[in-house]
Design a protein around this motif. Structure first.
Motif, PDB file in Angstrom:
ATOM      1  N   PRO A 407     -39.924  33.869 -41.820  1.00 47.24           N
ATOM      2  CA  PRO A 407     -38.690  34.160 -41.061  1.00 47.24           C
ATOM      3  C   PRO A 407     -37.611  33.119 -41.304  1.00 47.24           C
ATOM      4  O   PRO A 407     -36.422  33.460 -41.324  1.00 47.24           O
ATOM      5  CB  PRO A 407     -39.154  34.099 -39.604  1.00 47.24           C
ATOM      6  N   THR A 408     -38.016  31.879 -41.521  1.00 43.27           N
ATOM      7  CA  THR A 408     -37.021  30.841 -41.761  1.00 43.27           C
ATOM      8  C   THR A 408     -36.252  31.134 -43.037  1.00 43.27           C
ATOM      9  O   THR A 408     -35.024  30.995 -43.095  1.00 43.27           O
ATOM     10  CB  THR A 408     -37.696  29.476 -41.861  1.00 43.27           C
ATOM     11  N   VAL A 409     -36.996  31.553 -44.058  1.00 43.37           N
ATOM     12  CA  VAL A 409     -36.344  31.894 -45.321  1.00 43.37           C
ATOM     13  C   VAL A 409     -35.392  33.060 -45.094  1.00 43.37           C
ATOM     14  O   VAL A 409     -34.256  33.069 -45.576  1.00 43.37           O
ATOM     15  CB  VAL A 409     -37.384  32.222 -46.414  1.00 43.37           C
ATOM     16  N   THR A 410     -35.824  34.050 -44.342  1.00 37.69           N
ATOM     17  CA  THR A 410     -34.968  35.201 -44.051  1.00 37.69           C
ATOM     18  C   THR A 410     -33.699  34.763 -43.322  1.00 37.69           C
ATOM     19  O   THR A 410     -32.597  35.197 -43.639  1.00 37.69           O
ATOM     20  CB  THR A 410     -35.731  36.218 -43.173  1.00 37.69           C
ATOM     21  N   LEU A 411     -33.881  33.880 -42.371  1.00 35.05           N
ATOM     22  CA  LEU A 411     -32.743  33.374 -41.606  1.00 35.05           C
ATOM     23  C   LEU A 411     -31.744  32.692 -42.538  1.00 35.05           C
ATOM     24  O   LEU A 411     -30.532  32.935 -42.479  1.00 35.05           O
ATOM     25  CB  LEU A 411     -33.223  32.404 -40.530  1.00 35.05           C
ATOM     26  N   LEU A 412     -32.293  31.861 -43.422  1.00 32.80           N
ATOM     27  CA  LEU A 412     -31.422  31.160 -44.370  1.00 32.80           C
ATOM     28  C   LEU A 412     -30.666  32.166 -45.234  1.00 32.80           C
ATOM     29  O   LEU A 412     -29.495  31.975 -45.561  1.00 32.80           O
ATOM     30  CB  LEU A 412     -32.248  30.226 -45.238  1.00 32.80           C
ATOM     31  N   THR A 413     -31.368  33.249 -45.602  1.00 30.31           N
ATOM     32  CA  THR A 413     -30.732  34.299 -46.391  1.00 30.31           C
ATOM     33  C   THR A 413     -29.521  34.864 -45.659  1.00 30.31           C
ATOM     34  O   THR A 413     -28.430  34.996 -46.231  1.00 30.31           O
ATOM     35  CB  THR A 413     -31.743  35.431 -46.647  1.00 30.31           C
ATOM     36  N   GLU A 414     -29.750  35.190 -44.390  1.00 31.98           N
ATOM     37  CA  GLU A 414     -28.663  35.779 -43.594  1.00 31.98           C
ATOM     38  C   GLU A 414     -27.484  34.811 -43.495  1.00 31.98           C
ATOM     39  O   GLU A 414     -26.328  35.201 -43.644  1.00 31.98           O
ATOM     40  CB  GLU A 414     -29.171  36.110 -42.183  1.00 31.98           C
ATOM     41  N   ILE A 415     -27.812  33.556 -43.261  1.00 33.21           N
ATOM     42  CA  ILE A 415     -26.747  32.559 -43.155  1.00 33.21           C
ATOM     43  C   ILE A 415     -25.988  32.450 -44.472  1.00 33.21           C
ATOM     44  O   ILE A 415     -24.754  32.376 -44.504  1.00 33.21           O
ATOM     45  CB  ILE A 415     -27.315  31.196 -42.732  1.00 33.21           C
ATOM     46  N   GLY A 416     -26.750  32.492 -45.557  1.00 30.73           N
ATOM     47  CA  GLY A 416     -26.141  32.423 -46.886  1.00 30.73           C
ATOM     48  C   GLY A 416     -25.160  33.570 -47.089  1.00 30.73           C
ATOM     49  O   GLY A 416     -24.016  33.396 -47.551  1.00 30.73           O
ATOM     50  N   LEU A 417     -25.602  34.776 -46.686  1.00 30.22           N
ATOM     51  CA  LEU A 417     -24.752  35.953 -46.813  1.00 30.22           C
ATOM     52  C   LEU A 417     -23.469  35.784 -46.001  1.00 30.22           C
ATOM     53  O   LEU A 417     -22.375  36.110 -46.455  1.00 30.22           O
ATOM     54  CB  LEU A 417     -25.508  37.189 -46.312  1.00 30.22           C
ATOM     55  N   LEU A 418     -23.647  35.243 -44.814  1.00 22.72           N
ATOM     56  CA  LEU A 418     -22.521  35.019 -43.912  1.00 22.72           C
ATOM     57  C   LEU A 418     -21.480  34.113 -44.570  1.00 22.72           C
ATOM     58  O   LEU A 418     -20.276  34.376 -44.552  1.00 22.72           O
ATOM     59  CB  LEU A 418     -23.050  34.363 -42.632  1.00 22.72           C
ATOM     60  N   VAL A 419     -22.011  33.043 -45.192  1.00 19.83           N
ATOM     61  CA  VAL A 419     -21.119  32.086 -45.852  1.00 19.83           C
ATOM     62  C   VAL A 419     -20.342  32.778 -46.972  1.00 19.83           C
ATOM     63  O   VAL A 419     -19.122  32.610 -47.106  1.00 19.83           O
ATOM     64  CB  VAL A 419     -21.929  30.891 -46.399  1.00 19.83           C
ATOM     65  N   VAL A 420     -21.071  33.602 -47.748  1.00 20.86           N
ATOM     66  CA  VAL A 420     -20.418  34.288 -48.864  1.00 20.86           C
ATOM     67  C   VAL A 420     -19.359  35.257 -48.349  1.00 20.86           C
ATOM     68  O   VAL A 420     -18.236  35.327 -48.867  1.00 20.86           O
ATOM     69  CB  VAL A 420     -21.455  35.027 -49.731  1.00 20.86           C
ATOM     70  N   TRP A 421     -19.698  36.006 -47.287  1.00 14.76           N
ATOM     71  CA  TRP A 421     -18.713  36.901 -46.673  1.00 14.76           C
ATOM     72  C   TRP A 421     -17.464  36.128 -46.276  1.00 14.76           C
ATOM     73  O   TRP A 421     -16.359  36.465 -46.665  1.00 14.76           O
ATOM     74  CB  TRP A 421     -19.296  37.559 -45.408  1.00 14.76           C
ATOM     75  N   ALA A 422     -17.683  35.047 -45.549  1.00 12.74           N
ATOM     76  CA  ALA A 422     -16.539  34.292 -45.016  1.00 12.74           C
ATOM     77  C   ALA A 422     -15.683  33.739 -46.143  1.00 12.74           C
ATOM     78  O   ALA A 422     -14.461  33.954 -46.188  1.00 12.74           O
ATOM     79  CB  ALA A 422     -17.052  33.158 -44.130  1.00 12.74           C
ATOM     80  N   PHE A 423     -16.351  33.081 -47.098  1.00 13.76           N
ATOM     81  CA  PHE A 423     -15.615  32.479 -48.197  1.00 13.76           C
ATOM     82  C   PHE A 423     -14.960  33.556 -49.059  1.00 13.76           C
ATOM     83  O   PHE A 423     -13.818  33.411 -49.514  1.00 13.76           O
ATOM     84  CB  PHE A 423     -16.557  31.594 -49.021  1.00 13.76           C
ATOM     85  N   GLY A 424     -15.670  34.667 -49.236  1.00 18.25           N
ATOM     86  CA  GLY A 424     -15.183  35.782 -50.053  1.00 18.25           C
ATOM     87  C   GLY A 424     -13.928  36.385 -49.432  1.00 18.25           C
ATOM     88  O   GLY A 424     -12.927  36.615 -50.120  1.00 18.25           O
ATOM     89  N   ILE A 425     -13.999  36.648 -48.117  1.00 21.45           N
ATOM     90  CA  ILE A 425     -12.828  37.245 -47.449  1.00 21.45           C
ATOM     91  C   ILE A 425     -11.627  36.325 -47.574  1.00 21.45           C
ATOM     92  O   ILE A 425     -10.504  36.761 -47.872  1.00 21.45           O
ATOM     93  CB  ILE A 425     -13.165  37.518 -45.967  1.00 21.45           C
ATOM     94  N   TRP A 426     -11.878  35.056 -47.411  1.00 27.11           N
ATOM     95  CA  TRP A 426     -10.779  34.090 -47.538  1.00 27.11           C
ATOM     96  C   TRP A 426     -10.178  34.138 -48.939  1.00 27.11           C
ATOM     97  O   TRP A 426      -8.974  34.174 -49.130  1.00 27.11           O
ATOM     98  CB  TRP A 426     -11.296  32.685 -47.204  1.00 27.11           C
TER      99      TRP A 426
END
Lengths: 755, 157
Positions: A407-426
């Protein structure tokens, strides 16, 4: 000649205490003091005196040679001792751990030689230089072979899995093609997200902005997607097939090699192992390695390739976004590293506990008659439950770490995606990238992180496979204690002359045999008698070379049996045990076990001579009747006669009968005795029998007591002597149980029988 | 063969124990052997003669008169060798064979462990570890060891 003492660490210390012209003959490092505490001391024999420095003290004591001095050696439970005494009293005593025993024995030798020379005035004869009985290398001063000792004490490398490479070598071409296919199929799988970029930027977004959809372009892109998927499917299939095939082959080789090696190990190895454990190692452990090689390594390789290719593509599209995307990677890698150690210990432990569970099974099921007879079913169930409970606790502990991990790895995945979304939108808002690029990135990294997740699984499977490999290599690394000589001597025509020259044998820290001297003439029949535990079976095991002697030598036709190829040597020995072991197969197969190429006529002739022919014919399928694991359906006497036929068929020059008639009734014994008489004729025979009456025909009887030969002679001589044999005989004649000595039976004797 | 008080146990000039029984039989060089060295070291001590036969039996060591008990204890002390591990300082590897540096009640030493199967469990928390020379090392209570030793040991259990 180079002095064998030249390299001794204590040498300089000892030399400092010698007077001029005095020469150093032997030395012994004492590692225990009188009260058996560890400490360093030194005992030295020179050409003039015995010198000692007691452990923990600095002053030296000396005893110049004089008449009546005696240096006595003894050992017990891992501690050796030397006592110096004269006619009237004990002068001194020293202790050492058993590892120094060979050096101590050499010291006693040297002492006796020097004392003798001092008393007689004749110069002492030089001892032969010691050589390792296993490999022939000269021994160091402590009596250990530097070559063998290093081999044995070095732990197997922790990078055990790499050693599987030895088994992969024959399949390097299929492996190469498998790798190429992996590369290609991974590349094919990279195409679809890439195509999503033009699909978004050139089709969908222009359509939203009012342009019509370019059908040709869409068809082309969709066709590309389908094509890429089909190619990836085909390549993936071929790769999986080839590599699984290879893995199966490697698994097969691994099992075969391990079993082959296991068969080559001495009885000593089997004595210390449990059947359940060995079976688990060869069966399930090799299976796990196979699984690992075929599925897990493959997946992992694909994942690594995928990540590498993705990284390259991402950077080529947009370096900044790529950087942000890949940022969590080192962190995850670090986490994996962290958990790796814990999991490995846990899995190793789980494995060990698992063999504990199977061991309970292997103990209980063969002994089920005893369990039932003593009504201990409940207790055995309890034992099994306890083993299972431990298994559960250990696995629970592993799972606690492991379950947190995913689950920790999964969590990190989600966070990673979030970062990409945020940076991407910017970045989109800054017009640095297009929406298509962001879509492609999201598509890539969703896969990418999924791969990371599955990659993290490789941690556990690698560890599991590594511990499996370690347990297999534990067997493979075990050097047989009955080693094949490097350059075996050719055995001349065997007549059956056997000499035992000052043979001693030690099992663990028990001294089982000491100073056994015996010369057996060709064709002679020797009867070994003595109480149980007196070392008879051990002696026979040594003659069969199931074990090697600790000291002294056994010679066949004048050649040390350690210099003969083991199989060559054993071909000349026929063995009939107390409890004959019949393998699963037909009666004929069992008789021809030692000589599979024997003709049917030979088999029948052997069976006739063994008085087995008639009862075999009474069986429903005659010689083709199947007999089970322990010869179910046959009586003890019948099984024994089959095993006698087995020994007769190989026509050995040397015959060993280990209590061959003691497990049957008197009537059957007579039958067997007739069979044995045929067998014994013209062969050198060594027979152990509890019933002295069965040894009447023996040319000589050898009476053993507590590891030594106490009397030798024929029945009449020994009776006339009224010694140990007389007492044994009287006890049996009176039909009184032979008194047992206080010593218990060494464990190996049980193990060696009936195997 | 219970031992009454009407017997003699002495040490001769050669350092050997001499047993004189009530019946006047003299047995020279008797050796005390504990029947339950681990489970009950203080109970059931056999005096074994040089011929390997039991010459006497001591029910409980603490029931012996002091001088004789001292003789027996001395002799046991000179023969018995089962170092008790107090601390494991280091192990060369977690794969066997592994060389351990240990502190025992008899001083510091090292031992070579052939394989995990040479560690035998004694009761709930005791261990008997046999080294490559067949010397037995005792761990009376795992929980009595310090944390570092326990951690090292745990890798082999």
């Amino acid at each position: 000649m180079k002095s064998p003492l030249a390299a001794e660490p204590w040498r300089s210390e000892a030399l400092a205490h010698l007077s001029g012209g005095e020469s150093l003959e032997a030395g012994l490092t004492l590692d225990l003091d009188e009260a058996l505490r560890y400490g360093r001391g030194l005992l030295v024999v020179t050409d003039r005196r015995l010198l000692a420095r007691f452990p923990g003290r600095t002053e030296w004591q000396e005893w110049p040679y004089r008449r009546g001095l005696q240096l006595l050696h003894h050992d017990h439970a891992g501690v050796g001792g030397l006592e110096l005494q004269d006619e009237s009293a004990r002068l001194g005593g020293w202790r050492f751990t058993i590892g120094n025993n060979p050096a101590a024995l050499r010291l006693v030798d040297a002492f006796e030689r020097q004392l003798e020379s001092h008393l007689t005035g004749r110069p002492a004869e030089r001892p032969e230089e010691d050589a390792c009985p296993k490999c022939g290398a000269p021994l160091d001063g402590e009596g250990e072979c530097p070559v063998c000792a290093r081999e044995i004490h070095a732990p197997p490398s922790t990078r055990t899995l790499l050693r599987l490479g030895r088994f992969a070598r024959p399949y390097r071409w299929p492996l190469f093609w498998g790798f190429v296919l992996t590369l290609a199929s991974t590349a094919a799988a990279m195409v679809p997200p890439y195509l999503s970029m033009p699909l978004m930027d050139d089709v969908l977004i222009p359509y939203q902005n009012g342009k019509p959809i370019d059908v040709d372009l869409v068809m082309l892109l969709l066709g590309g997607l389908l094509g890429a998927a089909l190619v990836a499917w085909g390549l993936g299939w071929a790769r999986t097939y080839i590599l699984s095939l290879v893995a199966e082959h490697i698994g097969k080789d691994l099992r075969t090699v391990t079993f082959e090696h296991l068969m080559g190990l001495s009885l000593e190895y089997y004595g210390g192992k449990r059947t359940g454990d060995l079976m688990a190692r060869i069966g399930s452990e090799s299976d796990r390695i196979c699984q690992f090689l075929s599925v897990q390594v493959l997946d992992f390789a694909t994942d690594v390739l995928m990540i590498a290719m993705t990284a390259v593509i991402l950077f080529s599209i947009s370096p900044w976004l790529a950087l942000v995307t890949l940022l969590p990677l080192p962190f995850i890698a670090w986490m994996i590293q962290l958990v790796r150690d814990r999991l490995r210990n846990g899995f190793e432990k789980a494995d060990r506990i698992w063999s504990e569970v199977t061991n309970v099974l292997a103990d209980t099921i063969p002994g089920v008659r005893v369990v039932k007879a003593f009504a201990q079913e409940r207790r055995e169930t309890q034992r099994f439950r306890a083993a299972n409970a431990i298994n559960l606790t250990v696995n629970d502990r592993v799972n606690r770490v492991w379950s947190l991990f995913s689950p920790t790895v999964t969590l990190l995945t989600e966070i990673g995606l979030l970062v990409v979304w945020a940076f991407g939108i910017w970045q989109v808002s800054q017009d640095q990238i297009t929406v298509g690029v962001l879509t492609a990135f999201l598509a890539y990294i969703t896969r990418f992180y999924t791969r990371l997740d599955s990659m993290s699984r490789i941690v556990s499977s690698t560890q599991r496979a590594a511990s499996s490999a370690k347990r297999l290599f534990d067997i493979l690394d075990h050097v047989s204690s009955v080693p094949e000589p490097a350059s075996p001597q050719r055995l001349p025509e065997v007549k059956g002359r056997i000499e035992l020259d000052d043979v001693a044998f030690r099992y663990g820290n028990r001294s089982v045999l000491r100073g056994v001297d015996l010369a057996i003439a060709p064709g002679e029949m020797i009867g070994l008698v003595g109480h149980s535990g007196s070392g008879k079976t051990t002696l026979v095991n040594l003659i069969c070379r199931f074990y090697d002697v600790t000291e002294g030598a056994i010679r066949l036709e004048g050649i040390d049996i350690r210099q003969l190829a083991v199989a060559d040597y054993r071909r000349n020995i026929g063995l009939v045990l107390q409890e004959p072991f019949l393998f699963f197969g037909t009666v004929a197969d069992n008789i021809a076990y030692g000589k599979p190429e024997a003709t049917r006529e030979e088999v029948v002739a052997a069976a006739r001579a063994a008085h087995a022919h008639e009862f075999i014919l009474r069986l429903p399928q005659g010689y083709d009747s199947l007999v089970g694991e322990r010869g179910q359906g046959l009586s003890g006497g019948e099984r024994q006669r089959i095993s006698i036929a087995r020994a007769l068929l190989i026509d050995p020059r040397i015959l060993i009968l280990d209590e061959a008639t003691s497990s049957v009734d008197t009537e059957t014994e007579k039958e067997i005795q007739k069979a044995l008489d045929n067998l014994v004729r013209g062969r050198t025979t060594i027979a152990i029998a509890h019933r002295l009456s069965t040894l009447r025909k023996a040319d000589r009887l050898v009476v053993m007591d507590r590891g030594r030969i106490v009397e030798v002679g024929n029945h009449d001589e020994l009776m006339a002597r009224e010694g140990a044999y007389y007492r044994l005989y009287q006890a049996q004649a009176r039909n009184v149980d032979v008194e047992e000595t206080g010593e218990d039976l060494p464990r190996i004797e049980h193990k060696a029988k009936g195997q | 063969m219970t031992m009454d008080t009407d017997y003699q146990l002495t040490r001769n000039a050669f350092g050997r124990l001499v047993l004189t029984t009530a019946a006047g039989d003299v047995c020279e060089g008797v050796v005390p052997v504990r029947a339950f060295p681990i489970a009950a070291p203080g109970e059931g001590i056999s005096l074994v003669g040089p011929d390997g036969h039991e010459a006497g039996w001591i029910e409980r060591l603490d029931q012996l008169p002091a001088p004789q008990r001292q003789l027996v204890e001395e002799e046991l002390g000179r023969r018995e060798f089962m170092p008790q591990i107090r601390r494991i300082r280091s192990v060369s590897s977690f794969a066997t064979p592994s060389t351990w540096q240990v502190d025992t009640d008899r001083g510091a030493t090292s031992l070579v462990l052939w394989g995990e199967e040479f560690i035998r469990r004694l009761g709930k928390s005791g261990l008997l570890i046999e080294d490559s020379h067949g010397i037995h090392f005792l761990v009376r209570d795992i929980n009595g060891l310090d944390l570092a030793s326990r951690k090292l040991l745990d890798r082999f259990l």
